[in-house]
Scaffold this active site. Structure first.
Site, short mmCIF file in Angstrom:
data_model
loop_
_atom_site.label_atom_id
_atom_site.label_comp_id
_atom_site.label_asym_id
_atom_site.label_seq_id
_atom_site.Cartn_x
_atom_site.Cartn_y
_atom_site.Cartn_z
N HIS A 14 1.01 -1.32 0.07
CA HIS A 14 -0.13 0.08 -0.01
C HIS A 14 1.01 1.14 -0.11
CE1 HIS A 14 -3.75 2.21 1.44
NE2 HIS A 14 -2.94 3.43 1.43
N HIS A 16 1.65 5.44 -1.55
CA HIS A 16 1.14 6.59 -2.36
C HIS A 16 2.31 7.12 -3.02
CE1 HIS A 16 -3.04 6.60 -0.76
NE2 HIS A 16 -2.46 6.14 0.42
N LEU A 17 2.31 7.20 -4.53
CA LEU A 17 3.57 7.67 -5.13
C LEU A 17 3.20 9.05 -5.82
CD1 LEU A 17 4.74 4.80 -6.98
CD2 LEU A 17 6.05 5.83 -5.37
N ASN A 42 -5.42 7.23 -5.86
CA ASN A 42 -6.14 8.49 -5.37
C ASN A 42 -5.40 9.77 -6.08
OD1 ASN A 42 -4.11 8.01 -3.51
ND2 ASN A 42 -5.25 9.30 -1.79
N LYS A 100 -9.43 -0.39 -5.69
CA LYS A 100 -9.45 0.12 -4.40
C LYS A 100 -10.74 1.01 -4.03
CE LYS A 100 -7.83 2.17 -0.72
NZ LYS A 100 -6.81 2.27 0.33
N HIS A 137 -10.46 0.81 2.26
CA HIS A 137 -10.03 1.73 3.20
C HIS A 137 -11.27 1.75 4.16
CE1 HIS A 137 -8.59 5.92 4.60
NE2 HIS A 137 -9.92 5.56 5.22
N HIS A 175 -4.33 -0.70 5.81
CA HIS A 175 -3.91 -0.11 7.18
C HIS A 175 -4.99 -0.13 8.34
CE1 HIS A 175 -6.83 2.63 5.26
NE2 HIS A 175 -5.91 3.33 4.20
N ASP A 248 1.51 2.77 3.53
CA ASP A 248 0.78 3.97 3.62
C ASP A 248 1.37 5.12 3.51
OD1 ASP A 248 -1.40 5.11 2.92
OD2 ASP A 248 -2.17 5.07 5.03
N HIS A 252 3.07 14.71 1.72
CA HIS A 252 2.34 15.81 1.59
C HIS A 252 3.48 16.75 1.76
CE1 HIS A 252 -1.89 14.39 1.41
NE2 HIS A 252 -1.55 13.64 2.42
N ALA A 264 -3.93 14.57 5.82
CA ALA A 264 -3.63 13.32 6.47
C ALA A 264 -2.62 12.56 5.64
CB ALA A 264 -4.96 12.56 6.40
C1 NCD Z 1 -3.44 8.90 2.23
C2 NCD Z 1 -3.13 10.08 1.28
O1 NCD Z 1 -2.75 11.26 1.78
O2 NCD Z 1 -3.17 9.90 -0.08
N1 NCD Z 1 -3.50 9.54 3.69
C3 NCD Z 1 -3.30 8.93 4.69
O3 NCD Z 1 -3.40 9.68 5.90
N2 NCD Z 1 -3.29 7.82 4.72
C4 NCD Z 1 -4.82 8.50 1.93
C5 NCD Z 1 -5.18 7.36 2.75
O4 NCD Z 1 -4.74 5.92 2.39
O5 NCD Z 1 -5.94 7.09 3.33
ZN ZN Z 2 -3.06 5.18 1.56
#
Ligand code: NCD
Ligand code: ZN
Length: 345
Positions: A14, A16-17, A42, A100, A137, A175, A248, A252, A264
């Site tokens: 899991h 996020h790139l 996302n 997803k 999720h 997660h 995860d 940001h 988040a």
């Molecule tokens: C993730 C994101 O920033 O894309 N943020 C997070 O707090 N995990 C989204 C997600 O996986 O809920």
């Molecule tokens: Zn995530």
């Protein structure tokens, strides 16, 4: 205790790139240690169709430094308009490894997610037929449900009914953050798995809120009470095949984390393997680290484990950069608040 640990190369189930400059900044942080990752869809706009997933995969590979190898395992973002035939074709071609499910409004860029679960029944039934996993999720979004209860309520009200009405659907609870989530995953049989992040093994909700608000520990699902963190540590280090690593890692830029309405996400790609080795050592479970990072995930996804190995060595505390540059501002690397003694050679 030995000071060297050799593992099959890990995968991240899991991740996020993002895209653009952020993608170029964070991809090497993962590819340095991990062979493959389930890449979250996302983006803005989200990765909904097979064609969009193919284009995103190409952008990821184009962003990969020439001296690194990495295989992005693509996912599709489930919407109420998702076409079952498009999903099946993207799976049959080998491009897409999971779909997803974001309940609409649950987290970052989830506005296109699902509101009415009856409207995705056809897609879920097709996925059950072809054996394509659904990554979930697992939080309800009802305003009357306390944020700390949203995972447990989701299991009762949404996840369990979906699994009962769609026999054979393979599901990954993404997660998990609670004892309830771990217990439900354990009892779910071979078609149910659960990912656990690095940071949820380290922080509980006090770390976010005591002595000032610490935005870099804010993620979704939000960290819960200490009893839940301990349940997650027991699950991750216990050797059960249903539990595997999904960091995860969610970058940001700092100015959007340190904000009146902060985003988040915890960014752990850089130091995850060192943190996990420290946690597994603390739990007397170093011999189970490879299962969690490198074996249980491939088994669930019905992929071969990686053939090459990484070696971790124990020594003087390792230091990692506190921040990396994203081209668009800095991203803070997750601070585990403890010295890390294991480095990846
Ligand atoms: C993730 C994101 O920033 O894309 N943020 C997070 O707090 N995990 C989204 C997600 O996986 O809920
Ligand atoms: Zn995530």
């Amino acid at each position: 205790m030995s000071d060297t640990l050799t593992l099959r190369r890990p995968d991240d189930w899991h991740l996020h790139l993002r895209d653009g400059a952020m993608l170029r900044a964070v991809l090497p942080e993962t590819a340095r240690h991990f062979a493959r990752a389930i890449v979250m869809p996302n983006l803005v706009p989200p990765v909904v169709t097979g064609a969009q997933a193919a284009a995103y995969r190409d952008r990821i590979l184009a962003a990969l430094p020439g001296d690194m190898s990495f295989e992005p395992l693509m996912t599709l973002y489930l919407t109420e308009d998702t076409d079952p035939d498009d999903v099946a074709a993207a799976h049959a071609s080998g491009l897409v490894k999971a779909v997803k499910l974001y309940p609409a409004g649950a987290t970052t860029n989830s506005a296109s997610g699902v509101r009415d679960f009856d409207r995705v029944r056809g897609v879920l039934e097709r996925m059950a037929e072809i054996g394509l996993p659904l990554c979930v999720h697992g939080e309800v979004t009802d305003s009357d449900i306390d944020i700390f209860d949203r995972e447990a309520v989701f299991i009762d009200r949404v996840l369990d009914p979906i699994r009962r009405t769609t026999p054979g659907l393979r599901v990954v609870m993404e997660h998990i953050t609670t004892r309830d989530g771990a217990d439900y995953a354990r009892a779910g049989g071979p078609d149910l798995g659960a990912t656990i992040t690095t940071h949820h093994l380290i922080i509980n909700r006090n770390h976010i809120l005591v002595g000032g608000i610490r935005p870099h520990y804010y993620c979704l699902p939000v960290a819960k009470r200490e009893e839940h963190r301990l349940a997650l540590r027991a699950a991750a280090t216990g050797g059960e095949a249903c539990f595997f690593l999904g960091t995860d890692s969610a970058p940001h830029v700092d100015h959007l984390k340190e904000h009146a309405c902060g985003c988040a996400g915890c960014f752990t790609a850089t130091n995850t393997m060192s943190i996990l080795a420290e946690v597994f050592e603390q739990e007397g479970a170093l011999d189970r680290l490879e299962g969690f990072t490198s074996l249980h995930g491939p088994a669930f996804y019905r992929l071969p484990p990686n053939e090459d190995r990484i070696t971790l060595t124990r020594g003087a505390p390792v230091s990692y950069p506190a921040k990396i540059d994203s081209g668009d501002g800095t991203v803070t690397v997750f601070d585990p608040m403890m010295p890390l003694h294991w480095r990846v050679a």
